[in-house]
Design an enzyme around this catalytic site. Structure first.
Site, PDB file in Angstrom:
ATOM      1  CB  SER A 124      -0.861   0.046   1.267  1.00 34.97           C
ATOM      2  OG  SER A 124      -1.615  -1.114   1.386  1.00 34.97           O
TER       3      SER A 124
ATOM      4  CG  HIS B  84      -2.129  -0.618  -4.237  1.00 35.85           C
ATOM      5  ND1 HIS B  84      -2.332   0.710  -3.913  1.00 35.85           N
ATOM      6  CD2 HIS B  84      -2.583  -1.324  -3.170  1.00 35.85           C
ATOM      7  CE1 HIS B  84      -2.890   0.791  -2.728  1.00 35.85           C
ATOM      8  NE2 HIS B  84      -3.055  -0.419  -2.252  1.00 35.85           N
TER       9      HIS B  84
ATOM     10  CD  GLU C  11      -2.055   3.738  -6.458  1.00 36.03           C
ATOM     11  OE1 GLU C  11      -2.079   3.065  -5.422  1.00 36.03           O
ATOM     12  OE2 GLU C  11      -2.001   4.983  -6.451  1.00 36.03           O
TER      13      GLU C  11
ATOM     14  CG  ASN D 213      -3.159   4.021   0.661  1.00 30.45           C
ATOM     15  OD1 ASN D 213      -4.270   4.080   1.187  1.00 30.45           O
ATOM     16  ND2 ASN D 213      -2.659   2.899   0.187  1.00 30.45           N
TER      17      ASN D 213
HETATM   18  P1  NAD Z   1      -2.858  -9.808   6.132  1.00 29.09           P
HETATM   19  O1  NAD Z   1      -2.248  -9.569   7.460  1.00 29.09           O
HETATM   20  O2  NAD Z   1      -4.310 -10.131   6.032  1.00 29.09           O
HETATM   21  O3  NAD Z   1      -2.062 -11.007   5.376  1.00 29.09           O
HETATM   22  C1  NAD Z   1      -0.670 -11.052   5.300  1.00 29.09           C
HETATM   23  C2  NAD Z   1      -0.256 -12.502   5.118  1.00 29.09           C
HETATM   24  O4  NAD Z   1       1.154 -12.550   4.876  1.00 29.09           O
HETATM   25  C3  NAD Z   1      -0.517 -13.386   6.351  1.00 29.09           C
HETATM   26  O5  NAD Z   1      -1.304 -14.494   5.980  1.00 29.09           O
HETATM   27  C4  NAD Z   1       0.886 -13.816   6.783  1.00 29.09           C
HETATM   28  O6  NAD Z   1       0.916 -15.147   7.329  1.00 29.09           O
HETATM   29  C5  NAD Z   1       1.635 -13.739   5.465  1.00 29.09           C
HETATM   30  N1  NAD Z   1       3.083 -13.668   5.609  1.00 29.09           N
HETATM   31  C6  NAD Z   1       3.820 -12.984   6.520  1.00 29.09           C
HETATM   32  N2  NAD Z   1       5.129 -13.213   6.316  1.00 29.09           N
HETATM   33  C7  NAD Z   1       5.235 -14.045   5.249  1.00 29.09           C
HETATM   34  C8  NAD Z   1       6.320 -14.648   4.572  1.00 29.09           C
HETATM   35  N3  NAD Z   1       7.584 -14.434   4.945  1.00 29.09           N
HETATM   36  N4  NAD Z   1       6.069 -15.470   3.529  1.00 29.09           N
HETATM   37  C9  NAD Z   1       4.787 -15.712   3.140  1.00 29.09           C
HETATM   38  N5  NAD Z   1       3.705 -15.163   3.756  1.00 29.09           N
HETATM   39  C10 NAD Z   1       3.930 -14.344   4.800  1.00 29.09           C
HETATM   40  O7  NAD Z   1      -2.485  -8.527   5.248  1.00 29.09           O
HETATM   41  P2  NAD Z   1      -3.294  -7.907   4.007  1.00 29.09           P
HETATM   42  O8  NAD Z   1      -4.288  -6.932   4.514  1.00 29.09           O
HETATM   43  O9  NAD Z   1      -3.704  -9.017   3.099  1.00 29.09           O
HETATM   44  O10 NAD Z   1      -2.140  -7.040   3.325  1.00 29.09           O
HETATM   45  C11 NAD Z   1      -1.175  -7.633   2.487  1.00 29.09           C
HETATM   46  C12 NAD Z   1      -0.531  -6.542   1.642  1.00 29.09           C
HETATM   47  O11 NAD Z   1      -1.545  -5.910   0.853  1.00 29.09           O
HETATM   48  C13 NAD Z   1       0.142  -5.435   2.449  1.00 29.09           C
HETATM   49  O12 NAD Z   1       1.285  -5.012   1.772  1.00 29.09           O
HETATM   50  C14 NAD Z   1      -0.923  -4.340   2.470  1.00 29.09           C
HETATM   51  O13 NAD Z   1      -0.391  -3.048   2.623  1.00 29.09           O
HETATM   52  C15 NAD Z   1      -1.539  -4.508   1.094  1.00 29.09           C
HETATM   53  N6  NAD Z   1      -2.914  -4.006   0.927  1.00 29.09           N
HETATM   54  C16 NAD Z   1      -3.845  -4.196   1.903  1.00 29.09           C
HETATM   55  C17 NAD Z   1      -5.145  -3.722   1.715  1.00 29.09           C
HETATM   56  C18 NAD Z   1      -6.222  -3.943   2.749  1.00 29.09           C
HETATM   57  O14 NAD Z   1      -7.294  -3.314   2.648  1.00 29.09           O
HETATM   58  N7  NAD Z   1      -6.017  -4.825   3.715  1.00 29.09           N
HETATM   59  C19 NAD Z   1      -5.485  -3.057   0.517  1.00 29.09           C
HETATM   60  C20 NAD Z   1      -4.504  -2.908  -0.484  1.00 29.09           C
HETATM   61  C21 NAD Z   1      -3.216  -3.385  -0.260  1.00 29.09           C
END
Ligand code: NAD
Length: 297
Positions: free
Chosen positions: A120, A141, A153, A191
């Site tokens: 993000s 993104h 994005e 963002n």
């Molecule tokens: P989340 O916490 O739901 O999921 C993250 C996952 O990554 C977890 O299942 C965790 O076990 C896994 N993980 C951690 N370390 C790891 C590794 N070394 N190898 C493999 N897997 C690993 O997070 P999320 O909300 O899905 O966010 C993920 C990404 O997407 C982030 O970069 C976030 O900024 C981005 N994002 C999130 C949103 C949102 O609304 N949540 C929107 C757009 C982008």
């Protein structure tokens, strides 16, 4: 660049949605997470969300089965990326973790594989710098929930090849999404604009100018936003909002991005929004009612 095999790293909120749309659109998907429990949960979520699409008439049972057959799960990055044409990383929003993951992907994925991050806010250029192929690294993104939201994005790092950008733009269209290309500066566009609005809403609550419901109703009815900024912050995760604001604050060195002390306190207290059961609202399991948290009544 012909993309058929896609590896998605991280099977959380975003990773399962990204795996869902790729599998649904005919790609072979390797979904990778350190946690096998998280992988099981992700496959259940994808199945449930596809069932919802069947109910709505936008997917057939046969297409669902084919998509699920194309989806494989792995707990090891080295195994999961070795035949990838594209890797989309969607692991936890933590810069040190992402740099370590990209070093690992770079080591094990074929040399021509495009490496994308769903971050993000973390710099794509910085992520690219730990690989031997910064020209093949790009931001992809997706928005939450991925199967529903149209926008992707696309973030060009400082050294991203134009051909890579074109490939990811075309690919996003294949997924039924609308791609928008931007350059790599803190928060990108989505963002850089959204988070100051959310922060201003939290500051308005903190300063006692209005309550949770008033702030959200004003933005919903007055600005035609589908969700108020406080509800949206709960949905995104208050920890995620705080970490993005810190990236903006540090990246631009401008106090206008300083996170509101109330947001900092709520994250320290473990009130993270939907995922922890309480933020500006409370989220009882199984209930769809929006109830303002006792703290803000
Ligand atoms: P989340 O916490 O739901 O999921 C993250 C996952 O990554 C977890 O299942 C965790 O076990 C896994 N993980 C951690 N370390 C790891 C590794 N070394 N190898 C493999 N897997 C690993 O997070 P999320 O909300 O899905 O966010 C993920 C990404 O997407 C982030 O970069 C976030 O900024 C981005 N994002 C999130 C949103 C949102 O609304 N949540 C929107 C757009 C982008």
């Amino acid at each position: 660049m012909n993309i058929q095999h896609v590896s998605v790293i991280g099977a959380g909120t975003m990773g399962n949605g990204i795996a869902h749309v790729f599998a649904q659109h005919g790609f072979n998907v390797n979904l990778i997470d350190v946690s096998s429990t998280q992988l099981e949960k992700a496959v259940q979520t994808i199945t449930k969300n596809m069932d919802r699409q069947i109910t709505k008439g936008s997917l057939t049972e046969e297409a669902k089965q084919k998509a699920l057959d194309r989806l494989k799960t792995y707990t090891s990055i080295s195994e999961g990326v070795k035949n990838a044409d594209l890797v989309v990383e969607a692991a936890t929003e933590n810069a040190a973790l992402k740099l370590q993951i990209f070093k690992q992907i770079d080591e094990h994925a074929p040399s021509g594989t495009i490496l994308a991050s769903n971050t993000s806010s973390i710099s794509i250029t910085k992520i690219a710098s730990v690989t031997k192929r910064p020209n093949l690294v790009i931001g992809m993104h997706f928005m939450n929930p991925v199967p529903v939201m149209k926008l992707v994005e696309i973030i060009n790092g400082y050294g991203t090849d134009q051909q890579v950008t074109e490939t990811i733009v075309t690919l996003s269209k294949t997924l039924g999404k609308v791609p928008c290309v931007v350059n790599d500066y803190p928060g990108f566009i989505a963002n850089k604009i959204l988070m100051p609005m959310i922060n201003e809403a939290i500051c308005s609550l903190y300063e006692g100018i209005a309550g949770v419901e008033s702030i959200d109703t004003i933005m919903k009815l007055g600005m035609a936003h589908p969700m108020g900024p406080l509800q949206l912050a709960d949905f995104i995760g208050l920890d995620v909002c705080l970490s993005i604001l810190n990236v903006l604050y540090q990246g631009f060195g401008n106090p206008k991005y300083a996170p509101c002390p109330l947001l900092v306190n709520m994250v320290a207290a473990g009130k993270l929004g939907v995922k922890s059961g309480e933020g500006f609202y409370t989220y009882a399991a199984g209930s769809k009612d929006l109830v303002v948290s006792d703290r803000f009544k």
